[in-house]
Scaffold this motif. Structure first.
Motif, mmCIF file in Angstrom:
data_model
loop_
_atom_site.group_PDB
_atom_site.id
_atom_site.type_symbol
_atom_site.label_atom_id
_atom_site.label_comp_id
_atom_site.label_asym_id
_atom_site.label_seq_id
_atom_site.Cartn_x
_atom_site.Cartn_y
_atom_site.Cartn_z
ATOM 1 N N LEU A 1 1.585 1.991 -3.403
ATOM 2 C CA LEU A 1 0.404 2.551 -4.065
ATOM 3 C C LEU A 1 0.313 4.055 -3.797
ATOM 4 O O LEU A 1 0.034 4.854 -4.700
ATOM 5 C CB LEU A 1 -0.863 1.850 -3.555
ATOM 6 C CG LEU A 1 -2.190 2.480 -3.993
ATOM 7 C CD1 LEU A 1 -2.385 2.325 -5.490
ATOM 8 C CD2 LEU A 1 -3.363 1.861 -3.242
ATOM 9 N N GLU B 1 -12.784 0.342 1.638
ATOM 10 C CA GLU B 1 -13.622 -0.859 1.736
ATOM 11 C C GLU B 1 -13.120 -1.926 0.766
ATOM 12 O O GLU B 1 -13.007 -3.099 1.113
ATOM 13 C CB GLU B 1 -15.071 -0.480 1.431
ATOM 14 C CG GLU B 1 -16.014 -1.651 1.534
ATOM 15 C CD GLU B 1 -17.438 -1.273 1.180
ATOM 16 O OE1 GLU B 1 -17.776 -0.083 1.245
ATOM 17 O OE2 GLU B 1 -18.204 -2.182 0.825
ATOM 18 N N MET B 2 -12.816 -1.491 -0.467
ATOM 19 C CA MET B 2 -12.278 -2.436 -1.457
ATOM 20 C C MET B 2 -10.965 -3.042 -0.962
ATOM 21 O O MET B 2 -10.739 -4.248 -1.071
ATOM 22 C CB MET B 2 -12.009 -1.716 -2.782
ATOM 23 C CG MET B 2 -13.211 -1.102 -3.430
ATOM 24 S SD MET B 2 -14.107 -2.261 -4.447
ATOM 25 C CE MET B 2 -12.954 -2.553 -5.752
ATOM 26 N N ILE B 3 -10.100 -2.170 -0.416
ATOM 27 C CA ILE B 3 -8.802 -2.639 0.074
ATOM 28 C C ILE B 3 -9.001 -3.618 1.226
ATOM 29 O O ILE B 3 -8.364 -4.665 1.287
ATOM 30 C CB ILE B 3 -7.948 -1.438 0.551
ATOM 31 C CG1 ILE B 3 -7.586 -0.528 -0.628
ATOM 32 C CG2 ILE B 3 -6.727 -1.892 1.302
ATOM 33 C CD1 ILE B 3 -6.469 -1.034 -1.474
ATOM 34 N N ARG B 4 -9.931 -3.274 2.125
ATOM 35 C CA ARG B 4 -10.119 -4.111 3.312
ATOM 36 C C ARG B 4 -10.745 -5.456 2.974
ATOM 37 O O ARG B 4 -10.676 -6.394 3.763
ATOM 38 C CB ARG B 4 -10.986 -3.371 4.332
ATOM 39 C CG ARG B 4 -10.267 -2.269 5.083
ATOM 40 C CD ARG B 4 -9.492 -2.801 6.276
ATOM 41 N NE ARG B 4 -10.361 -3.437 7.241
ATOM 42 C CZ ARG B 4 -10.994 -2.796 8.214
ATOM 43 N NH1 ARG B 4 -10.838 -1.501 8.358
ATOM 44 N NH2 ARG B 4 -11.764 -3.445 9.043
ATOM 45 N N SER B 5 -11.412 -5.560 1.814
ATOM 46 C CA SER B 5 -11.986 -6.854 1.448
ATOM 47 C C SER B 5 -10.895 -7.805 0.950
ATOM 48 O O SER B 5 -11.134 -8.977 0.748
ATOM 49 C CB SER B 5 -13.053 -6.673 0.380
ATOM 50 O OG SER B 5 -12.462 -6.439 -0.876
ATOM 51 N N LEU B 6 -9.696 -7.254 0.733
ATOM 52 C CA LEU B 6 -8.567 -8.074 0.302
ATOM 53 C C LEU B 6 -7.772 -8.494 1.537
ATOM 54 O O LEU B 6 -7.968 -7.947 2.614
ATOM 55 C CB LEU B 6 -7.689 -7.253 -0.639
ATOM 56 C CG LEU B 6 -8.399 -6.767 -1.906
ATOM 57 C CD1 LEU B 6 -7.623 -5.663 -2.572
ATOM 58 C CD2 LEU B 6 -8.605 -7.922 -2.860
ATOM 59 N N LEU C 1 -15.391 0.857 10.263
ATOM 60 C CA LEU C 1 -15.053 1.531 9.014
ATOM 61 C C LEU C 1 -16.120 2.585 8.713
ATOM 62 O O LEU C 1 -17.305 2.360 8.898
ATOM 63 C CB LEU C 1 -15.004 0.523 7.867
ATOM 64 C CG LEU C 1 -14.464 1.086 6.559
ATOM 65 C CD1 LEU C 1 -12.960 1.167 6.590
ATOM 66 C CD2 LEU C 1 -14.914 0.248 5.383
ATOM 67 N N GLU C 2 -15.662 3.732 8.226
ATOM 68 C CA GLU C 2 -16.536 4.837 7.840
ATOM 69 C C GLU C 2 -17.269 5.480 9.010
ATOM 70 O O GLU C 2 -18.161 6.284 8.812
ATOM 71 C CB GLU C 2 -17.516 4.428 6.733
ATOM 72 C CG GLU C 2 -16.786 4.377 5.404
ATOM 73 C CD GLU C 2 -17.532 3.630 4.319
ATOM 74 O OE1 GLU C 2 -18.762 3.741 4.295
ATOM 75 O OE2 GLU C 2 -16.876 2.955 3.522
ATOM 76 N N LEU D 1 0.836 -1.211 0.000
ATOM 77 C CA LEU D 1 0.000 0.000 0.000
ATOM 78 C C LEU D 1 0.866 1.254 0.000
ATOM 79 O O LEU D 1 0.486 2.278 -0.574
ATOM 80 C CB LEU D 1 -0.938 0.003 1.205
ATOM 81 C CG LEU D 1 -2.100 -0.993 1.163
ATOM 82 C CD1 LEU D 1 -2.940 -0.878 2.418
ATOM 83 C CD2 LEU D 1 -2.957 -0.787 -0.065
ATOM 84 N N ASP E 1 -14.799 7.615 0.178
ATOM 85 C CA ASP E 1 -15.172 7.246 -1.188
ATOM 86 C C ASP E 1 -15.312 5.744 -1.372
ATOM 87 O O ASP E 1 -15.538 5.282 -2.479
ATOM 88 C CB ASP E 1 -14.122 7.769 -2.175
ATOM 89 C CG ASP E 1 -14.239 9.270 -2.346
ATOM 90 O OD1 ASP E 1 -15.272 9.810 -1.942
ATOM 91 O OD2 ASP E 1 -13.306 9.890 -2.875
ATOM 92 N N GLY E 2 -15.129 4.978 -0.311
ATOM 93 C CA GLY E 2 -15.345 3.547 -0.406
ATOM 94 C C GLY E 2 -14.151 2.767 -0.938
ATOM 95 O O GLY E 2 -14.258 1.576 -1.192
ATOM 96 N N ARG E 3 -13.020 3.442 -1.136
ATOM 97 C CA ARG E 3 -11.868 2.721 -1.671
ATOM 98 C C ARG E 3 -11.201 1.870 -0.601
ATOM 99 O O ARG E 3 -10.683 0.797 -0.887
ATOM 100 C CB ARG E 3 -10.875 3.706 -2.277
ATOM 101 C CG ARG E 3 -11.425 4.367 -3.522
ATOM 102 C CD ARG E 3 -10.382 5.196 -4.217
ATOM 103 N NE ARG E 3 -10.256 6.486 -3.600
ATOM 104 C CZ ARG E 3 -10.763 7.602 -4.113
ATOM 105 N NH1 ARG E 3 -11.408 7.573 -5.257
ATOM 106 N NH2 ARG E 3 -10.630 8.748 -3.508
ATOM 107 N N ARG F 1 -6.050 12.953 2.117
ATOM 108 C CA ARG F 1 -6.357 12.308 0.854
ATOM 109 C C ARG F 1 -6.211 10.795 0.937
ATOM 110 O O ARG F 1 -6.997 10.056 0.337
ATOM 111 C CB ARG F 1 -5.400 12.913 -0.171
ATOM 112 C CG ARG F 1 -5.286 12.264 -1.501
ATOM 113 C CD ARG F 1 -4.327 13.133 -2.326
ATOM 114 N NE ARG F 1 -3.591 12.344 -3.278
ATOM 115 C CZ ARG F 1 -4.083 11.987 -4.452
ATOM 116 N NH1 ARG F 1 -5.286 12.371 -4.794
ATOM 117 N NH2 ARG F 1 -3.368 11.252 -5.277
#
Lengths: 306, 533
Positions: B15, B116-121, B266-267, B12, B112-114, B104
């Protein structure tokens, strides 16, 4: 064998109870449809299952491991697609797919290329230029190009066109044939009907129905269209007949499944010329649960279960 | 499981570096450029100790100390002068960099929910926070080293190696502290706006506390990290303890942020987010109300900024005459008119500079009309019963009022400080008049923006070139001896420079008429062209 099992999962945000004792079980090789209106708790359930939210009470396990404590282990074997995919505006679609695949630890180049081809995605474009549907394709390609055992899909097709939806359905069927499990949350009921072996319906944080489509249909009504030689009488007064419409000799109505036999016997006395019956669609089922909850309680209180 | 919480941090981090591969160098270039250019230009401007002592004298007033902090004014070498006038302000900029970039990658990505995508991995739940911390600590360390060695490489006598490294370290440490503060607020607040707003509020408050402390109560400055920055006394006493203090504070902040991140959903945030209004107010139900609401924060920020600029120019008016006598370049810059004091000449020049600055917010307010169009939100108006004329008029009205307020504020700010430092202060009405004299020129700039939006919306930024042109030609024009017509190409060149010039009404009336005409033409264009988006 169950891959995913949630027992009595409750999630409270302050005073608000988002999930109230949800029970859910997905078996190996099964596509499980998870339906419910906006705000019913579908996404919250999924986030608890992903170990992103911590359940206030209850227990959820995937592959026999706790979803919160062993989240990282579990995630190596699952793939997730959210309904609202947000990506980094200055990365290309291809870069994001690679990032997700790398983070999971797999590396299947052929599968990636094949899926990009099938979903017709241009991976060289920056994510900021993608439409909603294209961002969803990025998430779907990353998910299906990984070798997961469980796919968790949260309204994954809400931005796809019908052609791409077809491709998506093929991908789900392929996964199923390969013995993988899928938890599919969706609003598109025809899609759920086509793909899912079993369905669970959630309302206000509670699971109100779970079972195969056939089992669920037993609990509901069949649509009938009847034409007879003589005018039918006495039908409106019969138990289990609803929404009666039409002229004397040509009637359409709905019948509670448990009263079907009695009603057909009654109708046959008038000389049936034509009889059309349609099984209740998932939409009927769904609407029945949500359209006027008071009606549900007064009409058939025993139908709801936990 | 503690051992998996950080899984994926390394990847990350890459990234984050990949996503910021343009942003980080841009910030570096900006910060380093100003850090290095200032001592070089100081060397040219204040070559002798005598000139620097004059400068030191002008710095010795409460307003300047509140702005840039204290220093040993009896030992005003080039090094001390650079550290005194630049270090604190640069540190604020470095703090701002950390705030914007850390927000940021933490709360903004989460919102923005990004995440969430990372945490699902298979990625640990603290991996994103810690990769952000790792990257931004590194970024600030690198910045500190470049600034430090860069300053030393200038090879200026009083700018020695230890002082330079300390200067750089003070910048980097400030960046690291605000990395921690932002990381903490990213847990507390549940939105990126909140995270950024609260962090910037802390930045401003620490700056103000230090300002008040430096002027009145030394001990007060010690509770502000920005107060510690000035306590380093780079190139003079070379104190390293403030750096360690800042690093210690950062570690505490990092630990707190990690702890809060670990125990929250989260969130979710810890600060209650108050629910918004369920109904639009009467004002908001009109295009003008919406336009105003969209820009509210920006307008307020600019208003405060211009007032502060006015105050800071005003605060130096008292010592000007003695200052200019020792400075050749400034004397050259002000075309020497007989019969007027340096102060009067200077004031007429800064009025013009401030008027140009005050042009920025109203032009931004006007350009917002096209900004909304590009984002596809203008359709919501035009598909309802709002005519294009009415829509554009709403933005023009806001912009025109905005301009008047901004121009006035520069004058008000200038006067309110000048009245304290000058022996014979100007009348309030005189100063306000000088400021408002530029209003017709600002109106012409707005009308150019309207014209561009009406006919060539894609080229709307050209109006900024015109503003920039005006600035260069009129600010530096006198020094480079441009011909008169070069300045007359700008509306600002037609405004009489009070109090040196005499008041002339004619050019102001003509400029106002030109503005009205150009605006009207812009309206015609807007009514006939295609709407984008």
């Amino acid at each position: 064998m169950s891959v995913l099992k949630a027992t009595n999962v409750t999630k409270r945000f302050g005073k608000f109870t988002a999930l109230d004792g949800v029970n859910l079980e997905v078996n190996k090789g099964e596509v499980f449809g998870f339906i419910g209106p906006n705000g019913a708790g579908k996404s919250t359930t999924i986030r608890v299952l992903l170990g992103i939210l911590k359940a206030t009470e209850g227990e959820a396990k995937i592959f026999g491991k706790d979803v919160w404590d062993d989240a990282v282990d579990i995630h190596e074997r699952i793939a997730y697609v959210p309904g609202d995919v947000n990506l980094w505006p200055n990365l290309t679609g291809g870069e994001v797919i690679d990032l997700f695949v790398k983070l999971r630890g797999g590396n299947n180049k052929n599968r990636r290329e094949e899926l990009i081809e099938r979903f017709k995605l241009d991976p060289t474009k920056k994510c900021r230029t993608y439409s909603k549907g294209n961002r969803q394709k990025v998430a779907l390609i990353s998910a299906f190009s990984s070798d997961a055992d469980l796919y968790i899909l949260d309204e994954p097709t809400s931005g796809l066109d019908p052609l791409m939806e077809q491709v998506f359905q093929e991908c789900v069927m392929e996964a199923k044939e390969a013995g993988k499990s899928v938890l599919l949350s969706s609003h598109i009921l025809s899609e759920v009907e086509k793909l899912c072996d079993r369905v669970g319906i959630i309302r206000e944080g509670k699971m109100i129905e779970t079972g195969s489509l056939n089992e669920l249909r037993h609990l509901t009504r069949t649509n009938l269209l009847v034409e007879t030689k003589e005018p039918i009488s006495g039908l409106a007064e019969m138990k289990g007949v609803h929404d009666l419409e039409g002229e004397n000799q040509s009637l359409s109505f709905q019948v509670d499944t448990e009263e079907l036999e009695t009603v057909i016997r009654h109708v046959s006395q008038f000389g049936v010329v034509k009889l059309e019956s349609a099984p209740p669609t998932l939409e009927d089922l769904f609407m029945r649960h949500y359209e006027g909850q008071d009606q549900l309680v007064s009409e058939s209180g025993g139908e709801t279960n936990g | 499981m503690a051992n998996t919480n950080l899984k994926g941090t390394g990847r990350l981090s890459w990234l984050i570096i990949r996503r910021d591969r343009i942003r980080i160098p841009l910030w570096f270039i900006g910060i380093i450029f100003f850090t290095l250019i200032v001592p070089v230009s100081f060397k040219d401007l204040y070559g002798t100790q005598q000139e620097r002592d004059v400068m030191a004298e002008t710095m010795e007033n409460p307003a300047m100390i509140a702005m840039v902090g204290p220093a040993d004014l009896s030992n005003y070498t080039l090094g001390v002068m650079t550290a005194h006038q630049m270090l604190l302000l640069t540190a604020v900029v470095v703090g701002l960099m950390s705030i914007l970039l850390v927000t940021r990658h933490t709360r903004a990505d989460e919102e923005d929910g990004r995440i969430e995508m990372i945490r699902s991995l298979p990625v640990g739940r603290l991996a994103n926070l810690n990769s952000t911390l790792v990257v931004y600590v590194m970024v600030n360390v690198v910045l500190a080293l470049i600034a430090g060695f860069g300053l030393y490489a200038l090879n200026i006598e009083s700018i020695d190696l230890e002082g330079s490294l300390l200067y750089g370290a003070a910048l980097g440490a400030t960046g690291i502290v605000f990395t921690g503060i932002t990381a903490l607020f990213a847990q507390l607040s549940d939105s990126s706006r909140g995270t950024m707003g609260l962090s910037i509020a802390v930045l401003i408050i620490t700056y103000l506390i230090r300002g008040v402390g430096d002027v009145s109560q030394e001990a007060l400055s010690m509770i502000s990290p920005l107060g510690w920055v000035t306590k380093t006394e780079a190139y003079d006493a070379n104190n390293w303890w403030p750096i360690f203090l800042m690093l210690g504070l950062s570690i505490i902040l990092f630990i707190l942020a990690n702890y809060l991140n670990a125990i929250r959903d989260l969130e979710a945030g810890f600060l209650p987010s108050k629910p918004g209004k369920s109904h639009a107010s009467r004002l908001l139900q009109t295009p003008i109300g919406l336009a105003l609401k969209l820009q509210r924060t920006g307008i307020i920020a600019w208003a405060i900024g211009l007032l502060v600029i006015g105050v800071s120019y005003g605060s130096i008016l008292g010592d000007l005459d003695s200052f200019f006598e020792g400075n050749d370049m400034m004397t050259e810059l002000l075309a020497n008119e007989t019969g007027f004091s340096f102060t009067e000449q200077f004031i007429s020049m800064i009025m013009m500079v401030m008027a140009l600055l005050a042009t920025v917010p109203p032009v931004m307010a006007m350009n917002k009309l096209y900004g909304e169009e590009k984002k596809g939100r203008i359709e919501h108006f035009l598909s309802r019963s709002i005519s294009r004329t009415k829509l554009m008029a709403s933005f023009v009205i806001i912009s025109v009022i905005n301009a008047f307020v901004m121009v006035s504020l520069t004058g008000i700010g200038l006067w309110s400080a000048a009245v304290f430092v000058m022996d014979e202060p100007f009348e309030f009405s005189t100063i306000l008049g000088m400021a408002i004299a530029y209003y017709p020129a600002v109106l012409v700039m707005i009308s150019v923006a309207v014209l561009l939006i009406g006919f060539l919306p894609r080229l709307v930024s050209v109006v900024w070139l015109y503003v920039l042109y005006s600035f260069f030609v009129l600010y530096l024009g006198q020094m480079f001896q441009f011909s008169d017509w070069v300045g007359k190409l700008s509306p600002f060149g037609h405004i009489p420079q009070l109090p040196v010039d005499e008041m002339m009404w004619m050019p102001m009336i003509v400029l106002t008429l030109i503005a009205a005409m150009v605006t009207t033409i812009g309206f015609v264009g807007y009514r006939t062209r295609d709407i984008e988006g």
